[in-house]
Design an enzyme around this catalytic site. Structure first.
Site, PDB file in Angstrom:
ATOM      1  N   TRP A  58      -1.961  -7.295  16.619  1.00 57.15           N
ATOM      2  CA  TRP A  58      -1.609  -7.913  15.347  1.00 57.15           C
ATOM      3  C   TRP A  58      -0.159  -7.676  14.944  1.00 57.15           C
ATOM      4  CZ3 TRP A  58      -4.038 -10.808  11.568  1.00 57.15           C
ATOM      5  CH2 TRP A  58      -3.418 -10.837  10.321  1.00 57.15           C
ATOM      6  N   ASP A  61       4.560  -8.813   8.688  1.00 57.92           N
ATOM      7  CA  ASP A  61       5.922  -8.923   8.151  1.00 57.92           C
ATOM      8  C   ASP A  61       7.065  -8.400   9.037  1.00 57.92           C
ATOM      9  OD1 ASP A  61       4.044  -9.184   6.173  1.00 57.92           O
ATOM     10  OD2 ASP A  61       4.908  -7.701   4.846  1.00 57.92           O
ATOM     11  N   GLN A  77       5.625  -5.207  10.977  1.00 63.45           N
ATOM     12  CA  GLN A  77       4.288  -4.668  10.754  1.00 63.45           C
ATOM     13  C   GLN A  77       3.429  -4.945  11.981  1.00 63.45           C
ATOM     14  OE1 GLN A  77       2.764  -3.429   7.192  1.00 63.45           O
ATOM     15  NE2 GLN A  77       4.639  -2.547   7.996  1.00 63.45           N
TER      16      GLN A  77
HETATM   17  C1  FRU Z   1       2.911  -8.813   2.881  1.00 54.91           C
HETATM   18  C2  FRU Z   1       2.279  -7.439   2.737  1.00 54.91           C
HETATM   19  C3  FRU Z   1       3.227  -6.460   2.076  1.00 54.91           C
HETATM   20  C4  FRU Z   1       2.710  -5.151   2.586  1.00 54.91           C
HETATM   21  C5  FRU Z   1       2.359  -5.495   4.006  1.00 54.91           C
HETATM   22  C6  FRU Z   1       1.223  -4.705   4.603  1.00 54.91           C
HETATM   23  O1  FRU Z   1       2.314  -9.569   3.890  1.00 54.91           O
HETATM   24  O2  FRU Z   1       1.060  -7.533   2.019  1.00 54.91           O
HETATM   25  O3  FRU Z   1       3.268  -6.539   0.667  1.00 54.91           O
HETATM   26  O4  FRU Z   1       3.660  -4.126   2.514  1.00 54.91           O
HETATM   27  O5  FRU Z   1       2.012  -6.871   4.014  1.00 54.91           O
HETATM   28  O6  FRU Z   1       1.069  -5.012   5.945  1.00 54.91           O
END
Ligand code: FRU
Length: 544
Positions: A58, A61, A77
């Protein structure tokens, strides 16, 4: 589940039971990938070939695009499980040319019992006194005990800092969390916020300023402003900006609707610009006494599949934009594919003379161009989608110039079967003056239809595009398997996803509706993949 509302923002609204169910379903997926799934990933025809993504599992961000010692770094992320609710790490990739990426593995992981024990959520990467530094949100999420705390305005989110262990390492492989963590432990006293995350710092003189995404029920999103000399000790100043009006934000049952995720603040040709995640919105206005006053608003990308936009300034002083491109097929289809989420292509932001922003692909991407085919001066007859003989590809760039003539709609047809039973239309609707991507017939696969939130399936996505007379539509379209990135007239972009069921949905053609249009020229370049295995190698560096 994290939900996506009509205005395209994913939100989180999950019960403990759902959380556990999602996590265990996803763990089953991980086991699947572990059983030699790499070949099936590399053979997956929906998996892109020139977009950055981790070897499996996965991505969401972009967190820290950063230019350092001649290399572009992208931190993002990452979760080892195919689920939006999976535990979040920071994945890391590096490039010398903004085009070819190498996956370097995990840069940042949750510390058991630390303030980020339940996830290293989004943030930024900056250079502080010659030291690459992360500022990010640690989560201590514990759903059962959370409600009373939330009612008091407390959130399980903390702001954290990590520094590069060796700033001379061009690959920035090792990161150390500072002992001062959390550098910010709670939002301003007496403010009842629904979220407090995704810090984004910038420097003015010798002082750091930082916005943190937040919001209040019934009021909507805000970006809270802090200042610091060293990125460690922070002082809360005031909201940098507050949403002017956001319909639907007073839904107290879903407080997540009331916040701005992933704010990003910067100056473009001296003009202040604030980005927020929802709708890929940008706000421009004035900036004085460290307060931002909004005067106009626009959207950088019209596609609901692009989210969590983030920019960086490179060594040439260019402002480069990125976003997470999420999937548009069922969560079951995502889990069985073993991967979900792609990084957008890097896009260049510039300020137009009318004060609006323009978005275009970075010029470096032309390095991928290979075999070229061109056709010019062609009549586009209404209601007769015309496939161009010999123009076929799902790894390509198209540049087309279309005179709209007396048509109501005209454009380019992509990912089409010979009989048009599967096809995607990219074009301009003159009556509404909108650029659109119509994926209603992009696939006969039921996994792309009738989906549950947060996933949106097939349909028409669109956004405003004003074309001066004589009306000439100029399209640039990148087709990378399931990822479609569209740029129009050097000003706007629209990202979408398609998953044709037929492997022969590769045709490229033209269409006009309600009148006749005229093709000035269309050039198709086959693009070279950026790896020979759809970036599936290096999975061991992502082992957690
Ligand atoms: C946006 C979000 C952010 C958070 C992150 C967690 O997509 O929800 O606000 O930090 O993803 O993965």
């Amino acid at each position: 589940m994290k939900k996506r509302n009509a205005s395209t923002r994913p939100t989180i609204d999950i019960t403990r039971r759902e959380f556990i169910a999602t996590a265990s379903a996803s763990l089953a997926t991980t086991a699947l990938i572990g059983q030699g799934g790499r070949k099936s990933l590399a053979d997956d025809r929906h998996r892109p070939r020139f977009h950055l993504m981790p070897p499996s599992a996965w991505m969401n961000d972009p967190n820290g695009p950063l230019y350092w010692k001649g290399r572009y770094h992208m931190f993002y992320q990452y979760s080892p499980v195919v689920s939006i609710m999976g535990p979040k790490y920071w994945g890391h990739a590096v490039s010398t040319d903004l085009v070819h990426w190498s996956n370097l593995g995990i840069a940042l992981a949750p510390s058991p019992d630390g303030p980020d024990k339940n996830g290293c959520w989004s943030g930024s990467a900056v250079i502080n006194d010659g030291v690459p530094t992360f500022v990010y949100t640690g989560v201590t999420w514990s759903a059962p005990g959370e409600e009373p705390e939330r009612a008091r305005g407390l959130v399980p989110e903390r702001q954290m800092v990590a520094v590069a262990a060796d700033p001379n390492d061009v690959n920035l492989m090792k990161w150390i969390k500072v002992p001062e963590n959390p550098v910010l432990a709670a939002p301003p006293v007496s403010m009842k916020v629904v979220g407090w995350r995704d810090p984004a710092p910038w420097k003015e003189g010798d002082t750091w300023y930082m916005v943190i995404g937040s919001g209040q029920v019934g009021k909507g999103g805000m970006a809270l402003l802090y200042s610091s000399k060293d990125l460690l000790k922070w002082k809360y100043l005031h909201p940098l900006a507050v949403a002017e009006s956001e319909p639907g934000v007073d839904d107290a049952r879903r407080p997540w609707l009331s916040m701005w995720e992933c704010p990003d603040f910067f100056f473009l040709s001296g003009k202040p610009v604030l980005l927020v995640a929802r709708g890929n919105v940008y706000l421009t206005g004035t900036y004085s006494d460290h307060k931002f006053q909004q005067t106009s608003r626009g959207q950088i990308d019209y596609g609901s599949t692009a989210y969590a936009q983030k920019t960086t300034k490179d060594d040439k002083g260019r402002r480069i934009w990125w976003a997470w491109i999420h999937e548009k097929r069922s969560t079951e289809a995502q889990a069985s594919a073993g991967w979900a989420g792609v990084m957008s292509l890097p896009k260049l932001l510039t300020l137009r003379s009318d004060g609006r922003l323009a978005v275009e692909p970075v010029p470096e991407l032309t390095a991928l161009r290979r075999r070229e085919k061109r056709i010019s001066n062609h009549k586009i007859v209404p209601n007769d989608p015309l496939l161009l003989k010999g123009f076929e590809s799902d790894c390509a760039e198209i540049e087309a110039e279309i005179e709209l003539g007396d048509s109501h709609q005209a454009g380019v047809c992509i990912r089409s079967t010979a009989d048009g039973s599967e096809q995607t239309l990219v074009g301009y609707d003159r009556d509404s003056q909108k650029l659109f991507c119509d994926t209603s017939s992009s696939s006969t696969d039921p996994q792309t239809q009738g989906l549950r939130p947060p996933v949106v399936g097939r349909g028409v996505e669109s956004g405003a595009l004003q074309i001066e007379k004589p009306e000439l539509l100029r399209l640039r379209i990148y087709i990378d398997a399931s990822v479609i990135e569209i740029f129009a007239n050097g000003t706007v972009s629209l990202t979408d996803r398609v998953y044709p069921a037929s492997p022969s949905s590769l045709g490229i053609g033209l269409f006009a509706k309600g009148g006749t249009a005229h093709l000035r020229s269309l050039t198709l370049w086959e693009l070279a993949p950026i790896s020979n295995d759809r970036l599936t190698s290096g999975a061991e560096r992502f082992r957690v």
